[in-house]
Design a protein around this motif. Sequence first.
Motif, PDB file in Angstrom:
ATOM      1  N   ASP A  94       5.909  11.821  -2.099  1.00 22.13           N
ATOM      2  CA  ASP A  94       4.686  11.031  -1.960  1.00 22.13           C
ATOM      3  C   ASP A  94       3.756  11.443  -3.106  1.00 22.13           C
ATOM      4  N   TYR A 109      -4.824   2.931  -3.690  1.00 21.89           N
ATOM      5  CA  TYR A 109      -6.103   2.838  -2.968  1.00 21.89           C
ATOM      6  C   TYR A 109      -7.219   3.034  -4.018  1.00 21.89           C
ATOM      7  N   TYR A 125      -8.672  18.189   4.103  1.00 25.56           N
ATOM      8  CA  TYR A 125      -8.819  17.408   5.311  1.00 25.56           C
ATOM      9  C   TYR A 125      -9.349  18.324   6.408  1.00 25.56           C
ATOM     10  N   THR A 183      -2.069  17.158   4.946  1.00 32.00           N
ATOM     11  CA  THR A 183      -2.048  16.031   4.006  1.00 32.00           C
ATOM     12  C   THR A 183      -2.710  14.841   4.673  1.00 32.00           C
ATOM     13  N   PHE A 184      -2.875  13.736   3.923  1.00 28.31           N
ATOM     14  CA  PHE A 184      -3.212  12.486   4.592  1.00 28.31           C
ATOM     15  C   PHE A 184      -2.006  12.124   5.466  1.00 28.31           C
ATOM     16  N   VAL A 188       4.542  16.018  -0.518  1.00 26.71           N
ATOM     17  CA  VAL A 188       3.341  15.352  -1.034  1.00 26.71           C
ATOM     18  C   VAL A 188       2.810  16.201  -2.184  1.00 26.71           C
ATOM     19  N   LYS A 212      -7.976   6.381  -5.924  1.00 24.94           N
ATOM     20  CA  LYS A 212      -6.916   7.201  -6.533  1.00 24.94           C
ATOM     21  C   LYS A 212      -7.088   7.286  -8.054  1.00 24.94           C
ATOM     22  N   SER A 240      -2.911  -1.519  -2.427  1.00 22.71           N
ATOM     23  CA  SER A 240      -1.622  -1.759  -3.088  1.00 22.71           C
ATOM     24  C   SER A 240      -0.916  -0.432  -3.279  1.00 22.71           C
ATOM     25  N   SER A 273       1.042   9.772  -4.086  1.00 21.73           N
ATOM     26  CA  SER A 273      -0.168   8.958  -3.968  1.00 21.73           C
ATOM     27  C   SER A 273      -1.392   9.588  -4.614  1.00 21.73           C
ATOM     28  N   GLN A 274      -1.376  10.916  -4.760  1.00 18.44           N
ATOM     29  CA  GLN A 274      -2.536  11.585  -5.361  1.00 18.44           C
ATOM     30  C   GLN A 274      -2.169  12.195  -6.719  1.00 18.44           C
ATOM     31  N   ASN A 287       0.860  -1.192   0.000  1.00 16.81           N
ATOM     32  CA  ASN A 287       0.000   0.000   0.000  1.00 16.81           C
ATOM     33  C   ASN A 287       0.898   1.244   0.000  1.00 16.81           C
ATOM     34  N   GLY A 288       0.263   2.410  -0.071  1.00 19.18           N
ATOM     35  CA  GLY A 288       1.036   3.650  -0.177  1.00 19.18           C
ATOM     36  C   GLY A 288       1.750   4.030   1.109  1.00 19.18           C
ATOM     37  N   THR A 289       1.221   3.584   2.243  1.00 16.65           N
ATOM     38  CA  THR A 289       1.866   3.892   3.525  1.00 16.65           C
ATOM     39  C   THR A 289       3.133   3.047   3.679  1.00 16.65           C
ATOM     40  N   SER A 321      -0.137   9.600   6.340  1.00 19.78           N
ATOM     41  CA  SER A 321       0.857   8.519   6.163  1.00 19.78           C
ATOM     42  C   SER A 321       2.325   8.960   6.269  1.00 19.78           C
ATOM     43  N   SER A 379       0.242   5.304  -3.916  1.00 21.05           N
ATOM     44  CA  SER A 379      -0.823   4.456  -3.389  1.00 21.05           C
ATOM     45  C   SER A 379      -1.769   4.142  -4.542  1.00 21.05           C
ATOM     46  N   ILE A 412       6.052   4.443   1.769  1.00 22.34           N
ATOM     47  CA  ILE A 412       6.835   5.517   2.408  1.00 22.34           C
ATOM     48  C   ILE A 412       7.748   4.928   3.491  1.00 22.34           C
TER      49      ILE A 412
END
Length: 370
Positions: A160, A186, A313, A88-89, A134, A189, A197, A162-163, A62-64, A91, A184, A67
């Motif tokens: 990062d 997820y 967020y 940010t998220f 990020v 995304k 993953s 992920s987005q 996964n994305g976490t 992680s 990520s 990192i």
Amino acid sequence: MRKSSNIQFIDLTLTKPSKKRTLDGISNLINKKNFIGGQEVERFQKNFQDFNDSKYCLGVGNGTDAIEIALESLGLPKKSEIIVPNFTFLSPAEAVIRGGYKLVLADIDLKDFNVSIESIKSLISKKTSAIIIVHLFGNPCNMSEILKLTKKYNIKLIEDCSQAHGAEFKGKKVGNFGDIGTFSFYPTKNLGAFGDSGAIVTNKKNLYEKAKKIANHGRIDTYDHILAGRNSRIDSIQAFVLNEKIKSLNKNNQLRIKQAKLFLKKIKAEKIRLIELNSNQHSVFHQFPILLEKRNLLAQHLKNLGINTGVYYPKPLSKMSAFKNLVSTNKIHSENSEFAAKNILSIPIGPHLSIKDSEYISNAIQSFEN
Ligand SMILES: Cc1ncc(COP(=O)(O)O)c(C=O)c1O
């Protein structure tokens, strides 16, 4: 204005042909009893490294994890300081703390919600070993300025992404500027699997080799383990799904860009602040956030017109219980992060919507102001 609508913020419904292709593919893997590793995983790593113009790609859980593994691969001194954006998220901050480093939280720039260069500058110290940036909401960070700092102070850089699958800065894909890029997949995304993953990309062979060992129990051969690693692998079913979905990633990103351009042109309300990107920043608009004081009223107005919105967020990291015991001891910048958390609202964008839907959304926002 349309009479009634039901515009979801996110909608992962598959079209019939795509559902059939996916189910057939999964059934095929089950018949072959191919669950971990194998051709689909190899194929995805190659597909994604080609998509991202990176030399190496490693699929992980996964994305976490991506990192955490990236940090461990860099072998940074324990207790050294690592700078992470406060908005940010969470992680990247989790990975810093779980890795035994000191978390330093930088503020953001309200133009693109990415980490503020000025904030990083004033937080760098002799103890800083790395920065995790990020590329938030699909907007690439200002890599020219960030690289100036990492070079000047000789500090490592993790991106990062992920987005931001496919986002570019000055024509170069994100994930290729720093030492390691993390992704990520997820489900929500821009490139999303049907479960968890993630991936690591890098252009440095030694980092790829190290990450590969860490993610697979330190294994170099059957029952030959040279370091105490962990288990973080992408499985064959997720790899198959991603191999299918990566085929439409560019097309879907183009649609997001078209939708975002329409919002940027059509939403002209004094009290609403839109993102401001410069010509070097090629965003893939994972989200389209706006800033306004009356976000709850606008959210309700849009809801009445059948449009669902989201708040990403509602808290900066420095206000989360998970990190509250750090506030008195760690260096933290939070002014813009707190402002964003209070005033941000994300409006629907993505391949589940048509340009007509985006027009309807912008008209609905204009009707709130007028
Ligand atoms: C910016 C960012 N970093 C990291 C992650 C963590 O990814 P995952 O949920 O795959 O662990 C996410 C996912 O939500 C994210 O948005």
